[in-house]
Design a protein around this motif. Sequence first.
Motif, PDB file in Angstrom:
ATOM      1  N   GLN A  12       0.806  -1.218   0.000  1.00  0.00           N
ATOM      2  CA  GLN A  12       0.000   0.000   0.000  1.00  0.00           C
ATOM      3  C   GLN A  12       0.845   1.277   0.000  1.00  0.00           C
ATOM      4  O   GLN A  12       1.786   1.412   0.764  1.00  0.00           O
ATOM      5  N   GLU A  13       0.521   2.164  -0.905  1.00  0.00           N
ATOM      6  CA  GLU A  13       1.104   3.508  -0.987  1.00  0.00           C
ATOM      7  C   GLU A  13       2.631   3.488  -0.904  1.00  0.00           C
ATOM      8  O   GLU A  13       3.252   4.325  -0.254  1.00  0.00           O
TER       9      GLU A  13
ATOM     10  N   LYS B 208       6.418   6.877  -3.408  1.00  0.00           N
ATOM     11  CA  LYS B 208       6.121   8.238  -2.920  1.00  0.00           C
ATOM     12  C   LYS B 208       6.331   9.264  -4.039  1.00  0.00           C
ATOM     13  O   LYS B 208       7.141   9.051  -4.947  1.00  0.00           O
TER      14      LYS B 208
ATOM     15  N   ASP C  20      -0.919   2.906 -11.602  1.00  0.00           N
ATOM     16  CA  ASP C  20      -0.929   2.222 -10.305  1.00  0.00           C
ATOM     17  C   ASP C  20      -1.809   0.971 -10.401  1.00  0.00           C
ATOM     18  O   ASP C  20      -3.034   1.064 -10.467  1.00  0.00           O
TER      19      ASP C  20
ATOM     20  N   ASN D 180      -5.073  -2.475  -2.664  1.00  0.00           N
ATOM     21  CA  ASN D 180      -4.856  -2.837  -1.258  1.00  0.00           C
ATOM     22  C   ASN D 180      -6.037  -2.328  -0.443  1.00  0.00           C
ATOM     23  O   ASN D 180      -6.443  -1.175  -0.574  1.00  0.00           O
TER      24      ASN D 180
ATOM     25  N   VAL E  20      -6.652   1.399  -1.584  1.00  0.00           N
ATOM     26  CA  VAL E  20      -5.576   2.298  -2.004  1.00  0.00           C
ATOM     27  C   VAL E  20      -4.658   1.518  -2.942  1.00  0.00           C
ATOM     28  O   VAL E  20      -4.659   0.280  -2.945  1.00  0.00           O
TER      29      VAL E  20
ATOM     30  N   ASP F 240      -0.655   1.058  -4.962  1.00  0.00           N
ATOM     31  CA  ASP F 240       0.740   0.856  -4.561  1.00  0.00           C
ATOM     32  C   ASP F 240       1.510   2.175  -4.605  1.00  0.00           C
ATOM     33  O   ASP F 240       2.706   2.218  -4.334  1.00  0.00           O
ATOM     34  N   VAL F 241       0.817   3.245  -5.004  1.00  0.00           N
ATOM     35  CA  VAL F 241       1.427   4.576  -5.093  1.00  0.00           C
ATOM     36  C   VAL F 241       0.727   5.478  -4.076  1.00  0.00           C
ATOM     37  O   VAL F 241      -0.497   5.399  -3.917  1.00  0.00           O
ATOM     38  N   HIS F 242       1.507   6.315  -3.403  1.00  0.00           N
ATOM     39  CA  HIS F 242       0.918   7.289  -2.482  1.00  0.00           C
ATOM     40  C   HIS F 242       0.321   8.414  -3.333  1.00  0.00           C
ATOM     41  O   HIS F 242       1.035   9.297  -3.829  1.00  0.00           O
ATOM     42  N   PHE F 243      -0.988   8.332  -3.548  1.00  0.00           N
ATOM     43  CA  PHE F 243      -1.638   9.152  -4.572  1.00  0.00           C
ATOM     44  C   PHE F 243      -1.439  10.652  -4.341  1.00  0.00           C
ATOM     45  O   PHE F 243      -1.050  11.380  -5.267  1.00  0.00           O
ATOM     46  N   GLU F 244      -1.691  11.119  -3.119  1.00  0.00           N
ATOM     47  CA  GLU F 244      -1.670  12.575  -2.878  1.00  0.00           C
ATOM     48  C   GLU F 244      -0.296  13.167  -3.201  1.00  0.00           C
ATOM     49  O   GLU F 244      -0.201  14.191  -3.885  1.00  0.00           O
ATOM     50  N   SER F 245       0.777  12.522  -2.714  1.00  0.00           N
ATOM     51  CA  SER F 245       2.107  13.092  -2.984  1.00  0.00           C
ATOM     52  C   SER F 245       2.493  12.875  -4.453  1.00  0.00           C
ATOM     53  O   SER F 245       3.108  13.755  -5.075  1.00  0.00           O
TER      54      SER F 245
END
Length: 300
Positions: free
Chosen positions: A213-214, A217, A229, A233, A248, A250-255
């Motif tokens: 998950q995420e 970054k 992505d 998860n 969510v 495998d990529v931290h979407f917001e950043s």
Amino acid sequence: MTATIIDGKEFAAKVRGQVAEYVSKIKESHLIVPGLAVVLVGEDPASEVYVRSKGKMTKEVGMKSVEHKLPADVSKEDLYALIDKLNADPTINGILCQFPVPDHLSERDIVARIDPAKDVDGLHVLNVGLLASGQKAMVSCTPLGCLMLLRESLGDLTGKNAVVLGRSNLVGKPVAQLLLRDSCTVTIAHSRTQNLEDVVRSADIVVAAVGRQEFVKGSWLKEGATVIDVGINRIAAPERGEGKMRLVGDVHFESAAQHAGAITPVPGGVGPMTIACLLANTLTAFCRANDLPEPKGLTA
Ligand code: NAP
């Protein structure tokens, strides 16, 4: 930079529309339609949902949909007898066995039993080999969905630096093969890759399929990179109420959205493309079996 969102839900609907249009033309001119058979062993609730949704969408595009539900203790012999029957049935162009299957059955042997021409999941070793050697293959649905989204978003992929995170047979390896076929310079990263952040930072295209998950970054990304992505998860979402969950990637979407040029969301990115590509593959298999021209833009 704030990334453009690559809307997989919308694009998947467009792909299904193209499939439906082609199926309707075939029906008119040849009085037949492609057929997809889905085999489900046991009563896994998540698999039942997937199978239902596949059946519904298959019918929606005008194809014949057949579901075979077998008990969890079905013998290998009985399952293979069903697959053999479907292999021989000219009204069935695609066969998919929903995984996972109970422990006494082997996924690898099941895939090997399916006629490669009807292997719409693209998992048969013959199709894997055909893809790797640059020949006409049935291509695994999720990787094909990633390729379609990239072509839609970027157009010609020639010369792009692509980093694929993950080397699974299901996603990472076939995605890498497809990008290579489209003349990208491809790096496959995995759990033993060193300096992963630097590797990712070199990429114009990042495909994340690590199952964590995420994990990727925003600070790892080259400014303007296109990010696909694949991850799905399920995590706790107490803000939605007790016991609630959310998905969510495998990529931290917001950043990531602060650095990427374009990015797929989760949900609503690659996920919807998987079933759309299953339908596209069934149509492709039908066209190949009947010596009809393959619809443009729906294959690799
Ligand atoms: P998988 O078989 O578990 O493979 C994961 C890959 O990620 C492996 O190659 C592994 O490396 C690599 N990896 C794990 N931890 C890593 C780390 N810390 N750094 C770098 N690489 C790492 O998973 P999969 O079947 O490919 O699926 C990947 C994700 O896609 C999952 O979230 C899955 O749910 C999702 N998925 C989505 C769809 C869809 O329809 N959208 C379809 C299929 C899968 P090693 O090989 O070195 O162990």
